[in-house]
Scaffold this motif. Structure first.
Motif, short mmCIF file in Angstrom:
data_model
loop_
_atom_site.label_atom_id
_atom_site.label_comp_id
_atom_site.label_asym_id
_atom_site.label_seq_id
_atom_site.Cartn_x
_atom_site.Cartn_y
_atom_site.Cartn_z
N ASP A 171 27.15 71.68 -8.98
CA ASP A 171 27.51 72.80 -9.84
C ASP A 171 26.33 73.74 -10.03
OD1 ASP A 171 29.44 70.67 -12.05
OD2 ASP A 171 30.10 71.86 -10.32
N LEU A 172 26.63 75.02 -10.12
CA LEU A 172 25.60 76.00 -10.42
C LEU A 172 25.27 75.96 -11.91
CD1 LEU A 172 23.88 78.55 -9.62
CD2 LEU A 172 25.86 79.90 -10.38
N VAL A 173 23.99 75.77 -12.23
CA VAL A 173 23.54 75.93 -13.62
C VAL A 173 23.25 77.40 -13.87
CG1 VAL A 173 21.79 75.30 -15.32
CG2 VAL A 173 22.55 73.61 -13.63
N GLY A 174 22.48 78.01 -13.00
CA GLY A 174 22.17 79.41 -13.12
C GLY A 174 21.17 79.82 -12.06
N CYS A 175 20.83 81.10 -12.02
CA CYS A 175 19.87 81.57 -11.04
C CYS A 175 19.14 82.79 -11.57
CB CYS A 175 20.55 81.88 -9.72
SG CYS A 175 22.03 82.87 -9.86
N ILE A 176 18.05 83.13 -10.91
CA ILE A 176 17.21 84.23 -11.35
C ILE A 176 16.71 85.00 -10.15
CG2 ILE A 176 15.14 82.76 -11.39
CD1 ILE A 176 14.20 84.40 -13.84
N SER A 177 16.68 86.32 -10.29
CA SER A 177 16.01 87.15 -9.31
C SER A 177 14.52 87.09 -9.60
CB SER A 177 16.49 88.60 -9.42
OG SER A 177 15.57 89.48 -8.78
N ALA A 178 13.75 86.63 -8.63
CA ALA A 178 12.31 86.52 -8.86
C ALA A 178 11.65 87.88 -8.89
CB ALA A 178 11.68 85.64 -7.78
N SER A 179 12.32 88.92 -8.41
CA SER A 179 11.71 90.25 -8.39
C SER A 179 11.89 90.99 -9.71
CB SER A 179 12.30 91.08 -7.26
OG SER A 179 13.68 91.31 -7.48
N GLY A 198 13.85 89.55 -12.57
CA GLY A 198 14.18 88.70 -13.70
C GLY A 198 15.65 88.66 -14.09
N THR A 199 16.51 89.32 -13.34
CA THR A 199 17.94 89.24 -13.62
C THR A 199 18.39 87.79 -13.54
OG1 THR A 199 18.32 91.43 -12.68
CG2 THR A 199 20.23 90.01 -12.92
N THR A 200 19.20 87.37 -14.51
CA THR A 200 19.69 86.00 -14.50
C THR A 200 21.22 85.96 -14.52
OG1 THR A 200 19.49 85.91 -16.91
CG2 THR A 200 17.67 84.98 -15.62
N TYR A 201 21.73 84.85 -14.07
CA TYR A 201 23.17 84.59 -14.11
C TYR A 201 23.33 83.11 -14.39
CZ TYR A 201 27.98 83.91 -12.63
OH TYR A 201 29.31 83.58 -12.61
N TYR A 202 24.28 82.77 -15.28
CA TYR A 202 24.48 81.38 -15.65
C TYR A 202 25.92 80.97 -15.41
CZ TYR A 202 19.97 81.90 -17.91
OH TYR A 202 18.64 82.14 -18.14
N GLY A 203 26.09 79.73 -14.97
CA GLY A 203 27.42 79.18 -14.86
C GLY A 203 28.07 79.09 -16.24
N SER A 204 29.38 79.14 -16.29
CA SER A 204 30.08 79.23 -17.57
C SER A 204 29.78 78.05 -18.48
CB SER A 204 31.59 79.33 -17.34
OG SER A 204 32.05 78.23 -16.58
N SER A 205 29.53 76.88 -17.92
CA SER A 205 29.26 75.69 -18.74
C SER A 205 27.85 75.68 -19.32
CB SER A 205 29.46 74.42 -17.91
OG SER A 205 30.78 74.33 -17.42
N PHE A 206 27.03 76.61 -18.87
CA PHE A 206 25.63 76.55 -19.25
C PHE A 206 25.16 77.77 -20.04
CE2 PHE A 206 25.07 72.82 -16.82
CZ PHE A 206 25.92 72.95 -15.72
N LYS A 207 26.04 78.74 -20.20
CA LYS A 207 25.65 79.93 -20.97
C LYS A 207 25.33 79.53 -22.40
CE LYS A 207 28.37 83.24 -18.31
NZ LYS A 207 29.54 84.15 -18.31
N GLY A 208 24.22 80.04 -22.91
CA GLY A 208 23.83 79.74 -24.28
C GLY A 208 23.05 78.45 -24.43
N ARG A 209 23.09 77.58 -23.43
CA ARG A 209 22.35 76.31 -23.49
C ARG A 209 21.23 76.25 -22.48
NH1 ARG A 209 23.99 71.11 -22.66
NH2 ARG A 209 25.57 71.66 -21.11
N SER A 210 21.15 77.25 -21.64
CA SER A 210 20.16 77.21 -20.57
C SER A 210 19.42 78.53 -20.50
CB SER A 210 20.84 76.96 -19.23
OG SER A 210 21.64 75.80 -19.27
N SER A 211 18.16 78.44 -20.09
CA SER A 211 17.37 79.64 -19.85
C SER A 211 16.54 79.41 -18.59
CB SER A 211 16.44 79.93 -21.03
OG SER A 211 17.16 80.17 -22.21
#
Length: 129
Positions: A46-54, A56-69
């Protein structure tokens, strides 16, 4: 040679927080989106989330929004994943992976695991009281 090395896993109690790190080497981090995934025994990855290293844009899987950074420590070429309020369903091996490009900076999403070409060996997270 592309290298991704996860660390920081371990045994925690329900409700605890944990910070995982993904040390990168062998490529220019700023050109890519980096993803965090997890896989429990017998389940899909499952995807937890990801980040653009250039940028800093982030995207989080629905189960992890608010609990992950997810954050990027440029100076250390390290991508971190902060997990909060760990639950009984969170035990898994957590992996970081490099996307085929900087998909988030280009306005795309990072939900397809097949677009991630290189993976670390994973770090185990166990949640138990």
């Amino acid at each position: 040679q592309v290298q991704l090395v996860e660390s920081g896993g371990g045994l925690v109690q329900p409700g605890d927080s944990l910070k995982l790190s993904c040390a990168t080497a062998g490529f220019t981090l700023d050109y890519y989106t980096i993803g965090w995934f997890r896989q429990a025994p017998g389940k899909d990855r499952d995807l937890v989330g990801c980040i653009s290293a250039s940028d800093g844009t982030t995207y989080y899987g629905s189960s992890f929004k608010g609990r992950s950074s997810i954050s990027n420590d440029d100076s250390k070429s390290t991508i971190s994943l902060q997990l909060r309020v760990l639950k009984s369903e969170d035990p898994a091996v957590y992996y970081c992976a490099i996307n085929s490009g900087d998909v988030l900076a280009a306005g795309g999403l990072c939900v397809r695991t097949e677009n991630f070409g290189s993976w670390g060996q994973g770090t185990q997270v166990t949640v138990s009281s």
